[in-house]
Design an enzyme around this catalytic site. Structure first.
Site, short mmCIF file in Angstrom:
data_model
loop_
_atom_site.label_atom_id
_atom_site.label_comp_id
_atom_site.label_asym_id
_atom_site.label_seq_id
_atom_site.Cartn_x
_atom_site.Cartn_y
_atom_site.Cartn_z
N ALA A 222 0.91 7.08 15.36
CA ALA A 222 1.86 7.92 16.08
C ALA A 222 1.13 8.86 17.03
CB ALA A 222 2.65 8.73 15.08
N ASP A 236 1.39 7.37 2.21
CA ASP A 236 0.89 6.00 2.25
C ASP A 236 0.36 5.67 0.87
OD1 ASP A 236 1.46 5.81 4.96
OD2 ASP A 236 -0.51 6.58 5.55
N GLU A 285 4.83 -1.67 7.94
CA GLU A 285 3.94 -0.87 7.10
C GLU A 285 4.46 -0.82 5.67
OE1 GLU A 285 2.26 2.29 10.46
OE2 GLU A 285 2.89 3.00 8.50
N HIS A 288 3.87 2.55 3.66
CA HIS A 288 4.35 3.87 4.08
C HIS A 288 5.74 4.15 3.51
CE1 HIS A 288 4.80 7.17 7.26
NE2 HIS A 288 6.05 6.99 6.86
ZN LIG Z 1 2.04 6.33 6.82
#
Ligand SMILES: [Zn+2]
Length: 318
Positions: A222, A236, A285, A288
């Protein structure tokens, strides 16, 4: 045995069977009266005023009370129950409708919680909201930092003090329960990275884009202010089966599959789904997880949607 004594014996037997019959009758009556005739129980009670006040709000003359009883204790009771139930049902419906309306308003509100800053970026105005939406179109202010960050009592993939260990308090508690429950099923998870300050995002982004270019970096990393990790609501997670790394293969491990199927039970969602990258703007992901609370997480999980879709956004990644 003479006739007299036989007669006596017969009488005794009859008396005995009569007594047994009466006893059985009393027993049966005792057993069923509470179920079938609740009013009988009340009629036997001396404390009639309690009953009257509780059920009919009538100040208790015994006459009135008995009249009420006889004429319609069933009716009286029933109407009381019907009213009570009716009220409950009505209240339930009203509550549901109110909740629905509240949620719809909340979603609408959540969509409009941005202002345009000096650089022309949209910045969220509700960073402390558990349901804050942060993505490539909606940044956090550079000076935003949650004020209730704590370290969850879970296994980490690394030793020592680090800001990455922190989460907001409510989230930390939920993560502890998630990890505990996973462990009960022999699924051992490790926390890898939680809170990430604006400064750290800046550092990471610059570092990565120097190596692989801004475009590539932006797919996975990001831009400063656009990371959910700055909210303190995201963690995470990894496992030893992928050497505690953050890679797509985690999604295929026992741990990754467990996380996908169970995170919602603890208020978390897999934020960046494989088949939704065009909506989230980020690559898949599986590691996450983002906290949104149990109710919202359940809805998102069951409908297999993204947080953007849940809030009614159509997000086109550029
Ligand atoms: Zn993350």
């Amino acid at each position: 045995m003479d006739r007299g004594s036989r007669l006596k014996k017969k009488r005794r037997r009859r008396l005995f069977s009569n007594i047994v019959t009466v006893l059985l009758f009393i027993l049966a009556f005792t057993l069923i009266k509470d179920k079938l005739f609740p009013f009988i129980k009340n009629a036997f009670s001396n404390d009639s005023s309690d009953y009257v006040l509780a059920d009919s709000d009538m100040p208790g003359k015994n006459d009135e009370y008995n009249k009420g009883e006889n004429n319609g204790s069933a009716e009286g009771n029933n109407s009381g129950h019907v009213n009570a139930d009716g009220d409950n049902i009505k209240t339930g419906n009203e509550k549901d409708k109110e909740l629905e309306k509240e949620m719809a308003e909340k979603k609408e509100m959540l969509k409009n919680t941005v202002y345009i800053n000096d650089e022309g970026s949209k910045v969220v105005t509700n960073p402390n909201d558990i349901l804050v939406l942060v993505n490539k179109e909606r940044s956090l202010a550079s000076d935003y930092k949650p004020d209730d960050l704590v370290i969850p009592n879970v296994k980490f993939s690394f030793e020592g003090e680090d800001q990455k260990k922190y989460l907001r308090k409510e989230v930390a508690t939920a993560l502890e329960v998630l990890f505990e429950e996973a462990e009960k099923e022999d699924v051992i998870l490790y926390a890898v990275s939680g809170y990430r300050s604006y400064g750290r995002q800046q550092m990471l982004f610059n570092y990565r884009s120097e190596r692989s270019g801004i475009e590539e970096t932006n797919k996975l990393t990001a831009k400063p202010g656009q990371s959910e990790h700055q909210t303190g609501l995201a963690m995470d997670v990894s496992s030893k089966s992928v050497n505690l790394s953050l890679e797509e293969a985690f999604g295929e491990t026992i741990e990754g599959i467990w996380l996908k199927n169970n995170a919602h039970r603890f208020g978390f969602i897999i934020r960046y789904l494989k088949e939704k990258t065009d909506i989230t703007g980020y690559s898949y992901e599986p590691w996450h997880i983002r906290y949104v609370g149990k109710e919202v997480a359940k809805e998102i999980y069951e409908n297999n949607i993204t947080f953007e879709e849940y809030l009614g956004f159509e997000y086109d990644a550029e």
